[in-house]
Design an enzyme around this catalytic site. Structure first.
Site, PDB file in Angstrom:
ATOM      1  N   GLY A  31       0.892  -1.231   0.015  1.00 35.02           N
ATOM      2  CA  GLY A  31       0.109  -0.015  -0.007  1.00 35.02           C
ATOM      3  C   GLY A  31       0.747   1.324  -0.005  1.00 35.02           C
ATOM      4  N   GLU A  35       3.573   5.794  -8.317  1.00 31.10           N
ATOM      5  CA  GLU A  35       3.778   5.526  -9.612  1.00 31.10           C
ATOM      6  C   GLU A  35       4.605   4.127  -9.930  1.00 31.10           C
ATOM      7  OE1 GLU A  35       2.439   6.812 -12.672  1.00 31.10           O
ATOM      8  OE2 GLU A  35       1.227   7.696 -11.254  1.00 31.10           O
ATOM      9  N   GLY A  36       5.473   3.996  -9.143  1.00 30.94           N
ATOM     10  CA  GLY A  36       6.109   2.495  -9.078  1.00 30.94           C
ATOM     11  C   GLY A  36       5.173   1.399  -8.864  1.00 30.94           C
ATOM     12  N   HIS A  37       4.384   1.433  -7.944  1.00 28.25           N
ATOM     13  CA  HIS A  37       3.475   0.123  -7.798  1.00 28.25           C
ATOM     14  C   HIS A  37       2.363   0.206  -9.221  1.00 28.25           C
ATOM     15  CE1 HIS A  37       4.049   1.212  -3.447  1.00 28.25           C
ATOM     16  NE2 HIS A  37       4.028  -0.045  -3.572  1.00 28.25           N
ATOM     17  N   GLN A 151      11.931  -3.866 -10.196  1.00 27.98           N
ATOM     18  CA  GLN A 151      13.417  -4.074  -9.894  1.00 27.98           C
ATOM     19  C   GLN A 151      14.017  -2.982  -8.814  1.00 27.98           C
ATOM     20  OE1 GLN A 151      15.470  -5.909 -11.420  1.00 27.98           O
ATOM     21  NE2 GLN A 151      17.474  -4.852 -10.659  1.00 27.98           N
ATOM     22  N   ASP A 153      13.267  -3.287  -5.610  1.00 32.15           N
ATOM     23  CA  ASP A 153      13.585  -4.322  -4.818  1.00 32.15           C
ATOM     24  C   ASP A 153      14.379  -5.525  -5.461  1.00 32.15           C
ATOM     25  OD1 ASP A 153      12.323  -3.406  -2.057  1.00 32.15           O
ATOM     26  OD2 ASP A 153      10.965  -3.118  -3.657  1.00 32.15           O
ATOM     27  N   SER A 188       9.304   5.350  -3.610  1.00 34.88           N
ATOM     28  CA  SER A 188       9.259   4.573  -2.272  1.00 34.88           C
ATOM     29  C   SER A 188       8.180   5.052  -1.250  1.00 34.88           C
ATOM     30  CB  SER A 188      10.659   4.352  -1.726  1.00 34.88           C
ATOM     31  OG  SER A 188      10.407   3.618  -0.240  1.00 34.88           O
ATOM     32  N   ARG A 190       8.446   4.877   1.518  1.00 23.61           N
ATOM     33  CA  ARG A 190       9.305   5.362   2.665  1.00 23.61           C
ATOM     34  C   ARG A 190       9.710   6.828   2.512  1.00 23.61           C
ATOM     35  NH1 ARG A 190      10.875  -0.383   3.586  1.00 23.61           N
ATOM     36  NH2 ARG A 190       9.860  -0.954   5.732  1.00 23.61           N
TER      37      ARG A 190
END
Ligand code: AMP
Length: 286
Positions: A31, A35-37, A151, A153, A188, A190
């Protein structure tokens, strides 16, 4: 978009499409979507008939002292984003559904998980076993033809690919490129922890990886490329936890740019956020 809270609801929602031969794609997330997700979701939407996104902040992959309690959670906003991407099913279970009383099984993936993010001195051996156990469960619950990972991770992607191969999961593991902010910072969840000053400093991670890439492209050795990355981090006031060069598939230490893809990965604490990033130097770049 339907939202399922239980394993039974997921199975029920997918039984019709599955028996019609639908191609089911899974994107597993914790969650706080960005934009990466969404790049994974869009590729799943493009390539699959049914798109399932899981949203579960998995306690088992957080070590003691990590940010499990403060990890950003905003299911309502995430659900809006997923709905607008045309996702079919959101699986957002509670911890009791995933780990019912008496839960006792874990999936371990050997040596790949003993380095970098799995180093016992760092996030500890529990991190990857938490990841591989929950991903095993999600693959078994959803039964996707394709599962999408980022990528960003890199080590997680290598570990999951190996697990799927070793345990004969009937799934294709697709790994998609890291999505970055315009200034290079890898997206991220985070990054939300960063103040303006820390956010500016955090661009040092991708700059350091770029320095390593440039060094490699101009013929530097692995040690010199790593030194270039470390110098760059130091000049941005970032003290890395690690900066390592490893074979991108076996994760064994890379002694040289030998024509195989070499992963250069790093982790660093920037203010309250522990950030990771990586680049792969393809064989043709050196
Ligand atoms: P997370 O919610 O952090 O567990 O991430 C869920 C999935 O999104 C994982 O496969 C991540 O590798 C992927 N992901 C996270 N950040 C990015 C990014 N910046 N670019 C591409 N994929 C990402």
């Amino acid at each position: 978009m339907r939202t399922a809270r239980t394993v039974a609801e997921v199975r029920e929602a997918l039984s019709g499409p599955r028996s019609d031969g639908a191609r089911i794609g899974l994107v597993a997330t914790m969650g706080a979507l960005h934009e990466g997700h969404l790049s994974l979701v869009r590729e799943a939407r493009r390539a699959c008939d049914v798109v399932v996104v899981s949203l579960f902040v998995n306690p088992a992959q957080f070590g003691p002292g990590e940010d499990l309690d403060s990890y950003p959670r905003d299911e309502a906003h995430d659900a809006e984003l997923l709905e607008s991407e045309g996702v079919d099913l959101l699986f957002a279970p509670g911890a009791d559904e995933v780990y019912p009383a008496g839960f006792a099984t874990s999936v371990e993936v050997g040596e790949l998980t003993a380095v970098m993010e799995g180093d016992p001195q760092r996030r500890g051996p529990g991190h990857f076993s938490g990841v591989t156990t929950v991903v095993t469960k999600l693959l078994n619950i959803v039964g996707p033809r394709v599962a999408y990972f980022g990528q960003k991770d890199a080590q997680q992607a290598v570990v999951i690919r190996r697990m799927a191969r070793d345990l004969d999961f009937p799934v294709e593991i697709e790994v998609l490129p890291t999505v970055r902010e315009p200034d290079g910072l890898a997206m991220s969840s985070r990054n939300r922890y960063l103040s303006d000053e820390e956010r500016a400093r955090a661009t040092g991670l991708s700059r350091a990886l770029e320095s390593a890439r440039e060094a490699a492209a101009s013929g530097a050795s692995v040690d010199d490329a790593l030194a270039a990355a470390r110098e760059r981090l130091a000049s941005d006031g970032i003290e890395p936890e690690y900066v390592e060069a490893r074979d991108a598939e076996s994760l064994t230490p890379a002694q040289s740019f030998n024509g195989r893809p070499i992963l250069i990965a790093l982790a660093a604490q920037v203010g309250p956020a522990r950030l990771i990033d990586n680049v792969v130097i393809e064989g043709s770049e050196n």
